[in-house]
Design an enzyme around this catalytic site. Structure first.
Site, PDB file in Angstrom:
ATOM      1  N   ARG A   1       0.847  -1.212   0.000  1.00 13.62           N
ATOM      2  CA  ARG A   1       0.000   0.000   0.000  1.00 13.62           C
ATOM      3  C   ARG A   1       0.875   1.251   0.000  1.00 13.62           C
ATOM      4  O   ARG A   1       0.544   2.258  -0.608  1.00 13.62           O
ATOM      5  CB  ARG A   1      -0.945   0.000   1.218  1.00 13.62           C
ATOM      6  CG  ARG A   1      -1.621   1.335   1.467  1.00 13.62           C
ATOM      7  CD  ARG A   1      -2.866   1.263   2.334  1.00 13.62           C
ATOM      8  NE  ARG A   1      -2.774   0.347   3.442  1.00 13.62           N
ATOM      9  CZ  ARG A   1      -2.100   0.576   4.581  1.00 13.62           C
ATOM     10  NH1 ARG A   1      -1.446   1.715   4.758  1.00 13.62           N
ATOM     11  NH2 ARG A   1      -2.058  -0.341   5.527  1.00 13.62           N
TER      12      ARG A   1
ATOM     13  N   TYR B   1     -17.742  18.093 -13.298  1.00  8.24           N
ATOM     14  CA  TYR B   1     -18.195  16.701 -13.472  1.00  8.24           C
ATOM     15  C   TYR B   1     -19.246  16.349 -12.398  1.00  8.24           C
ATOM     16  O   TYR B   1     -19.063  16.677 -11.217  1.00  8.24           O
ATOM     17  CB  TYR B   1     -16.975  15.779 -13.387  1.00  8.24           C
ATOM     18  CG  TYR B   1     -17.338  14.318 -13.308  1.00  8.24           C
ATOM     19  CD1 TYR B   1     -18.067  13.709 -14.321  1.00  8.24           C
ATOM     20  CD2 TYR B   1     -16.962  13.548 -12.214  1.00  8.24           C
ATOM     21  CE1 TYR B   1     -18.417  12.369 -14.237  1.00  8.24           C
ATOM     22  CE2 TYR B   1     -17.301  12.214 -12.129  1.00  8.24           C
ATOM     23  CZ  TYR B   1     -18.032  11.637 -13.145  1.00  8.24           C
ATOM     24  OH  TYR B   1     -18.388  10.312 -13.054  1.00  8.24           O
TER      25      TYR B   1
ATOM     26  N   LYS C   1      -9.460   8.220 -18.503  1.00  4.07           N
ATOM     27  CA  LYS C   1      -9.790   8.882 -19.764  1.00  4.07           C
ATOM     28  C   LYS C   1      -8.555   8.926 -20.686  1.00  4.07           C
ATOM     29  O   LYS C   1      -8.018   7.901 -21.017  1.00  4.07           O
ATOM     30  CB  LYS C   1     -10.372  10.251 -19.460  1.00  4.07           C
ATOM     31  CG  LYS C   1     -11.493  10.218 -18.395  1.00  4.07           C
ATOM     32  CD  LYS C   1     -12.666   9.394 -18.846  1.00  4.07           C
ATOM     33  CE  LYS C   1     -13.818   9.186 -17.897  1.00  4.07           C
ATOM     34  NZ  LYS C   1     -13.792   9.463 -16.527  1.00  4.07           N
TER      35      LYS C   1
HETATM   36  C1  LIG Z   1     -13.663  15.583 -15.501  1.00  3.59           C
HETATM   37  C2  LIG Z   1     -13.774  14.338 -14.681  1.00  3.59           C
HETATM   38  N1  LIG Z   1     -13.202  14.296 -13.469  1.00  3.59           N
HETATM   39  C3  LIG Z   1     -13.264  13.201 -12.693  1.00  3.59           C
HETATM   40  C4  LIG Z   1     -13.949  12.068 -13.096  1.00  3.59           C
HETATM   41  C5  LIG Z   1     -14.026  10.888 -12.188  1.00  3.59           C
HETATM   42  O1  LIG Z   1     -13.181   9.875 -12.633  1.00  3.59           O
HETATM   43  P1  LIG Z   1     -13.407   8.301 -12.371  1.00  3.59           P
HETATM   44  O2  LIG Z   1     -14.627   7.893 -13.137  1.00  3.59           O
HETATM   45  O3  LIG Z   1     -12.140   7.679 -12.834  1.00  3.59           O
HETATM   46  O4  LIG Z   1     -13.622   8.138 -10.892  1.00  3.59           O
HETATM   47  C6  LIG Z   1     -14.547  12.062 -14.358  1.00  3.59           C
HETATM   48  C7  LIG Z   1     -15.278  10.864 -14.822  1.00  3.59           C
HETATM   49  O5  LIG Z   1     -15.979  10.880 -15.808  1.00  3.59           O
HETATM   50  C8  LIG Z   1     -14.462  13.229 -15.169  1.00  3.59           C
HETATM   51  O6  LIG Z   1     -15.047  13.281 -16.380  1.00  3.59           O
END
Ligand SMILES: Cc1ncc(COP(=O)(O)O)c(C=O)c1O
Length: 391
Positions: free
Chosen positions: A58, A110, A207
């Site tokens: 960890r 988001y 992403k």
């Molecule tokens: C701009 C943005 N930030 C954070 C996240 C969160 O990421 P995760 O789905 O890997 O937890 C996303 C997910 O779509 C996102 O589009």
């Protein structure tokens, strides 16, 4: 004699070279050019009190640490910390706050970030003000003496508003706050917020950084020593670490980041232009179109305009017809993968955002979002042409 071909990057190393090599060296035990997946929970110590810098999985893992060095270099930061998801990374940033603190956030952030702030963190006497961060006078008005973070997404999802990062950093610092940038949508190929003065950069590595739609992960990149110490402590204390396998996948992903982004940029722009000229499309949201209200700022701040775009079809019925008619475009949430995805923000990515907030941000029921992949552009246009015929 593998040591002779260990890659040493010069201070001049350019972006794609950094993506390929930073943070990695041939494996010391075999010379394997690719950092292995160290799938181990613990490390045998040589003798009492003597170990090789690795005690427990960890706390330290060579695959994860290679990724953390790689992403810190890519974002021009000092250190990176990898988490089990983008949300876990944002959750780690939130632990920098103490009760009574205030955060100013892009109103169009988001949906999962809004949910974390609004449904969880408000229970701990933290407060949040949501403003259109592309309007710096609104940001200025929202700052209070308790504001610790200015949390910005640019471009925003899905209406693609752009925040001036250099001005936002100056404003945050003037108020003794940190500028945090969620750089997921743009990717560091398009913009490196730390170069504009940001203190912390976060990504859903799910992403563009991983880029292949086969891993969930997150990263926080920091520059300040106190932030680095805290994030290292919290990563180990809360334990929401990225697994060795996922770290390896993202490390493989960043090797082609520059190449992929060039194609995402080209396809994003071509689709935005194609849709703008289509009679069934009422409006296109893409910062690379001269009609976009922040086109000039985007040109100054970004290297290309990315693969994300949204467009307006006038009604949910029209959106549904299009989404049911596409064949090559995959109807799915998420973004940043090599395959083109298409989605309906109001009922998918932004379903957890209350209807009145969606309306205020400009997310309509007739809006469709595309994450342009790296397919041949003619195939994408042909698919949209046949699907738009159903509208
Ligand atoms: C701009 C943005 N930030 C954070 C996240 C969160 O990421 P995760 O789905 O890997 O937890 C996303 C997910 O779509 C996102 O589009």
């Amino acid at each position: 004699m593998y040591r002779e071909w260990i890659v040493k990057l010069t201070d001049r190393a350019r972006f794609s070279t950094i993506c390929l090599h930073a943070g990695q060296e041939p494996d010391p035990s075999t010379g394997a050019i690719i950092t292995p997946i160290y799938q181990t929970s613990t490390y045998v110590q040589e003798e009492f009190g003597k170990h090789k810098g690795y005690e427990y999985g960890r706390t330290q893992n060579p695959t994860r640490m290679a990724l953390e060095r790689n992403l810190a270099a890519i974002e021009a930061g000092k250190a990176g910390f990898a988490f089990a998801s983008g949300m876990a990374a944002i959750g780690a940033i939130a632990t920098m706050l103490k009760s009574g603190d205030h955060v100013v956030v892009s109103d169009n952030t988001y949906g999962g970030t809004f949910r974390l702030f609004d449904k969880v963190l408000t229970r701990y006497d933290l407060s949040f003000t949501y403003v259109d961060t592309s309007k710096l006078d609104e940001v200025e008005r929202a700052m209070t003496t308790n504001t610790r973070l200015l949390f910005v997404e640019t471009p925003t999802n899905p209406v693609m508003r752009i925040t001036d990062l250099r001005a936002a950093a100056a404003l945050a610092h003037h108020h003794n706050a940190r500028l945090v940038v969620d750089n997921t949508f743009a990717s560091p190929y398009l913009q490196r917020p730390i170069e504009f003065g940001a203190d912390l950069v976060t990504h859903s590595t799910t992403k563009y950084l991983n880029g292949h739609s086969d891993s969930i992960g997150g990263i926080v990149i920091a520059v300040r020593d106190d932030d680095i110490d805290w994030l290292r402590f919290i990563q180990n204390t809360e334990g929401a670490i990225l697994s060795p396998f996922d770290s390896w996948l993202v490390l493989r992903g960043t090797k082609t980041l520059a190449l992929r982004m060039q194609q995402h940029n080209a396809n994003g722009l071509a689709l935005a232009e194609f849709l703008s000229a289509h009679p069934k499309v009422k409006r296109v949201y893409y910062p690379g179109l001269p009609t976009h209200p922040h086109y000039e700022l985007a040109q100054r701040q970004m290297r290309g305009f990315g693969g994300m775009l949204a467009f307006e079809l006038g009604s949910q019925d029209n959106a549904r017809r299009l989404l049911n008619a596409v064949r090559l475009h995959a109807l799915a949430e998420s973004l940043g993968g090599v395959e083109t995805l298409i989605s309906h923000p109001a009922t998918m990515t932004h379903a957890s955002v209350p209807a009145e907030r969606r309306a205020a941000i400009g997310i309509t029921d007739g809006m469709v979002r595309i994450s342009a992949g790296i397919e041949d552009i003619e195939d994408l246009k042909e698919d949209l042409t046949q699907a738009l015929a159903a509208v």
